[in-house]
Design a protein around this motif. Structure first.
Motif, PDB file in Angstrom:
ATOM      1  N   PRO A   1       0.794  -1.232   0.000  1.00 12.93           N
ATOM      2  CA  PRO A   1       0.000   0.000   0.000  1.00 12.93           C
ATOM      3  C   PRO A   1       0.826   1.281   0.000  1.00 12.93           C
ATOM      4  CG  PRO A   1      -0.028  -1.039   2.170  1.00 12.93           C
ATOM      5  CD  PRO A   1       0.621  -2.020   1.234  1.00 12.93           C
ATOM      6  N   LEU A   2       2.116   1.192   0.332  1.00 14.83           N
ATOM      7  CA  LEU A   2       2.970   2.383   0.309  1.00 14.83           C
ATOM      8  C   LEU A   2       3.619   2.597  -1.053  1.00 14.83           C
ATOM      9  CD1 LEU A   2       4.759   2.166   3.785  1.00 14.83           C
ATOM     10  CD2 LEU A   2       2.946   3.741   3.097  1.00 14.83           C
ATOM     11  N   SER A   3       3.545   1.612  -1.935  1.00 13.98           N
ATOM     12  CA  SER A   3       4.083   1.793  -3.279  1.00 13.98           C
ATOM     13  C   SER A   3       3.325   2.925  -3.967  1.00 13.98           C
ATOM     14  CB  SER A   3       3.920   0.507  -4.094  1.00 13.98           C
ATOM     15  OG  SER A   3       4.155   0.752  -5.468  1.00 13.98           O
ATOM     16  N   PRO A   4       4.033   3.901  -4.545  1.00 10.96           N
ATOM     17  CA  PRO A   4       3.332   5.010  -5.216  1.00 10.96           C
ATOM     18  C   PRO A   4       2.337   4.529  -6.268  1.00 10.96           C
ATOM     19  CG  PRO A   4       5.646   5.556  -4.941  1.00 10.96           C
ATOM     20  CD  PRO A   4       5.497   4.122  -4.508  1.00 10.96           C
ATOM     21  N   PHE A   5       2.664   3.466  -6.991  1.00  9.92           N
ATOM     22  CA  PHE A   5       1.756   2.958  -8.016  1.00  9.92           C
ATOM     23  C   PHE A   5       0.459   2.442  -7.392  1.00  9.92           C
ATOM     24  CE2 PHE A   5       6.168   2.180  -9.390  1.00  9.92           C
ATOM     25  CZ  PHE A   5       6.206   3.037 -10.482  1.00  9.92           C
ATOM     26  N   GLN A   6       0.595   1.804  -6.233  1.00 11.56           N
ATOM     27  CA  GLN A   6      -0.581   1.253  -5.551  1.00 11.56           C
ATOM     28  C   GLN A   6      -1.390   2.347  -4.866  1.00 11.56           C
ATOM     29  OE1 GLN A   6      -1.724  -1.686  -5.751  1.00 11.56           O
ATOM     30  NE2 GLN A   6      -3.135  -1.974  -4.051  1.00 11.56           N
ATOM     31  N   SER A   7      -0.723   3.262  -4.174  1.00 15.74           N
ATOM     32  CA  SER A   7      -1.442   4.285  -3.407  1.00 15.74           C
ATOM     33  C   SER A   7      -2.140   5.299  -4.313  1.00 15.74           C
ATOM     34  CB  SER A   7      -0.493   5.003  -2.450  1.00 15.74           C
ATOM     35  OG  SER A   7       0.561   5.650  -3.149  1.00 15.74           O
ATOM     36  N   MET A   8      -1.570   5.556  -5.501  1.00 21.96           N
ATOM     37  CA  MET A   8      -2.246   6.456  -6.435  1.00 21.96           C
ATOM     38  C   MET A   8      -3.577   5.863  -6.883  1.00 21.96           C
ATOM     39  SD  MET A   8       0.989   7.740  -8.766  1.00 21.96           S
ATOM     40  CE  MET A   8      -0.046   8.655  -9.916  1.00 21.96           C
ATOM     41  N   GLN A   9      -3.592   4.564  -7.081  1.00 23.29           N
ATOM     42  CA  GLN A   9      -4.813   3.885  -7.522  1.00 23.29           C
ATOM     43  C   GLN A   9      -5.787   3.659  -6.371  1.00 23.29           C
ATOM     44  OE1 GLN A   9      -4.058   0.084  -9.317  1.00 23.29           O
ATOM     45  NE2 GLN A   9      -6.212  -0.323  -9.755  1.00 23.29           N
ATOM     46  N   GLN A  10      -5.248   3.241  -5.223  1.00 21.81           N
ATOM     47  CA  GLN A  10      -6.095   2.854  -4.095  1.00 21.81           C
ATOM     48  C   GLN A  10      -6.678   4.048  -3.356  1.00 21.81           C
ATOM     49  OE1 GLN A  10      -4.029   0.324  -1.266  1.00 21.81           O
ATOM     50  NE2 GLN A  10      -5.909  -0.768  -0.781  1.00 21.81           N
ATOM     51  N   LEU A  11      -5.866   5.100  -3.193  1.00 25.06           N
ATOM     52  CA  LEU A  11      -6.302   6.260  -2.416  1.00 25.06           C
ATOM     53  C   LEU A  11      -6.537   7.494  -3.271  1.00 25.06           C
ATOM     54  CD1 LEU A  11      -3.884   5.986   0.669  1.00 25.06           C
ATOM     55  CD2 LEU A  11      -6.248   5.186   0.494  1.00 25.06           C
ATOM     56  N   GLY A  12      -6.227   7.392  -4.561  1.00 25.67           N
ATOM     57  CA  GLY A  12      -6.417   8.547  -5.438  1.00 25.67           C
ATOM     58  C   GLY A  12      -5.426   9.664  -5.180  1.00 25.67           C
ATOM     59  N   LEU A  13      -4.214   9.329  -4.758  1.00 22.70           N
ATOM     60  CA  LEU A  13      -3.205  10.337  -4.462  1.00 22.70           C
ATOM     61  C   LEU A  13      -2.557  10.855  -5.741  1.00 22.70           C
ATOM     62  CD1 LEU A  13      -1.304   8.705  -1.435  1.00 22.70           C
ATOM     63  CD2 LEU A  13      -3.388  10.082  -1.409  1.00 22.70           C
ATOM     64  N   SER A  14      -2.030  12.068  -5.674  1.00 21.33           N
ATOM     65  CA  SER A  14      -1.185  12.574  -6.753  1.00 21.33           C
ATOM     66  C   SER A  14       0.174  11.894  -6.656  1.00 21.33           C
ATOM     67  CB  SER A  14      -1.017  14.092  -6.633  1.00 21.33           C
ATOM     68  OG  SER A  14      -0.257  14.408  -5.473  1.00 21.33           O
ATOM     69  N   TRP A  15       0.984  12.008  -7.706  1.00 20.42           N
ATOM     70  CA  TRP A  15       2.311  11.380  -7.686  1.00 20.42           C
ATOM     71  C   TRP A  15       3.149  11.905  -6.528  1.00 20.42           C
ATOM     72  CZ3 TRP A  15       5.016   7.378  -9.037  1.00 20.42           C
ATOM     73  CH2 TRP A  15       6.414   7.438  -9.012  1.00 20.42           C
ATOM     74  N   ASN A  16       3.134  13.229  -6.309  1.00 14.35           N
ATOM     75  CA  ASN A  16       3.935  13.822  -5.229  1.00 14.35           C
ATOM     76  C   ASN A  16       3.466  13.328  -3.865  1.00 14.35           C
ATOM     77  OD1 ASN A  16       5.510  15.262  -7.025  1.00 14.35           O
ATOM     78  ND2 ASN A  16       4.314  17.156  -6.845  1.00 14.35           N
TER      79      ASN A  16
END
Length: 306
Positions: free
Chosen positions: A240-255
């Motif tokens: 869940p801390l992988s940027p690729f996963q968290s962007m998809q799972q939580l809708g985070l921006s890349w930064n």
């Protein structure tokens, strides 16, 4: 939800938020755990009981540290969970540093408490991984191969039992310790069965032993860490801390995703307090989803789902 909830099902992905009061305690757990593990593993001389002492010592200290630091006690484990997205960068750097320092202090304890052992005594010192423990006729390539296979086995058990869901809960430390017993029981006569970069670096720094082969052990451990992560990510997905996963799972921006991977702290809009980490956020989201599904189905909503 107050504070940080420990996930007993996936102990190796437990970590404390940098802003929490127990963060420093988690760092000390890794330091002390590796120090004592190094001491116990270095001072056993019986070839029959050696694998059991090492495996049980590892299991005991994982049990001790798991709910606080995750009980990694091994830079290869920390490095693997970092690149796979289960552990933050800041924590991983500090863990690996303190694991190595802990191993150095463990080797210093060996030098202080074992007769005839002394600092800078060279190859053959207690706990060293050098030419005196490498099997006769074993080539450097074979040494590398043995350590890759054994370390890969250990870290794969970590993923299967202490990272994947459903995990094996309180049995995880014992199973990880038994995996070390199995590897040391078969490979110990060939390589000494290090399976841990800190266990190589600690005696090397104190006793100046194994200078010509230490890099082989360490590179093998790092390769095993990458292989174990790669296979787990292929089968079960990134953490869940992988940027690729968290962007998809939580809708985070890349930064935002990269910052969370570095610090382990989710964006403020997901937190109820500064001590919460990704485990807390995902648990809260799961409860929210359960509540919404219950409302859609016209079922009563329990208090703990609200």
């Amino acid at each position: 939800m107050g504070g940080h909830a420990v996930d007993s099902d996936t102990v190796f992905s437990n970590y404390q938020a940098v802003t929490s009061k127990t963060f420093v305690v988690s760092l000390m757990c890794e330091f002390i755990g590796v120090m004592v593990f190094t001491f116990l593993g270095s001072t056993v001389s019986d070839k029959v009981f050696g694998p059991w002492v090492n495996g049980l010592a590892l299991a005991i200290w994982i049990y001790t540290a798991a709910n606080i630091s995750g009980g990694h006690l091994n830079p290869a484990v920390t490095f693997s969970t970092l690149i796979c997205g289960f552990y933050p960068l800041i924590h991983s750097i500090l863990y690996i540093f303190l694991q190595i320092v802990g191993a150095i202090f463990g080797a210093l304890l060996v030098a202080a408490l074992i007769p005839d052992a002394h600092v800078s005594m060279g190859d053959g010192a207690p706990g060293c991984f050098d030419n005196t423990v490498i099997g006769k006729g074993l080539t450097h390539s074979q040494l590398f191969g043995w350590e890759v296979v054994m370390t890969f086995t250990l870290i794969s058990v970590v993923y299967a039992c202490g990272v994947a869901k459903p995990g094996h809960g309180s049995f995880t430390p014992l199973v990880v310790g038994l995996s070390l017993v199995a590897c040391a029981g078969t490979g110990g006569k060939w390589t000494g069965a290090a399976l841990n970069p800190a266990r190589v670096i600690g005696p090397l720094a104190v006793f100046k032993c194994g200078n010509n082969v230490a890099y082989i052990y360490i590179l093998a451990h790092l390769l095993a860490a990458v292989l174990a992560c790669s296979i787990f990510a292929f089968v079960s997905g990134w953490g869940p801390l992988s940027p690729f996963q968290s962007m998809q799972q939580l809708g985070l921006s890349w930064n935002e995703a990269v910052l969370m991977w570095i610090t382990g702290s989710p964006p403020k809009r997901f937190q109820d307090n500064d001590e919460q980490n990704i485990t807390d956020v995902l648990a809260k989201q799961a409860k929210q989803q359960e509540r919404e599904e219950a409302e859609e189905d016209g079922l009563p909503v329990h208090k703990d789902q609200a």
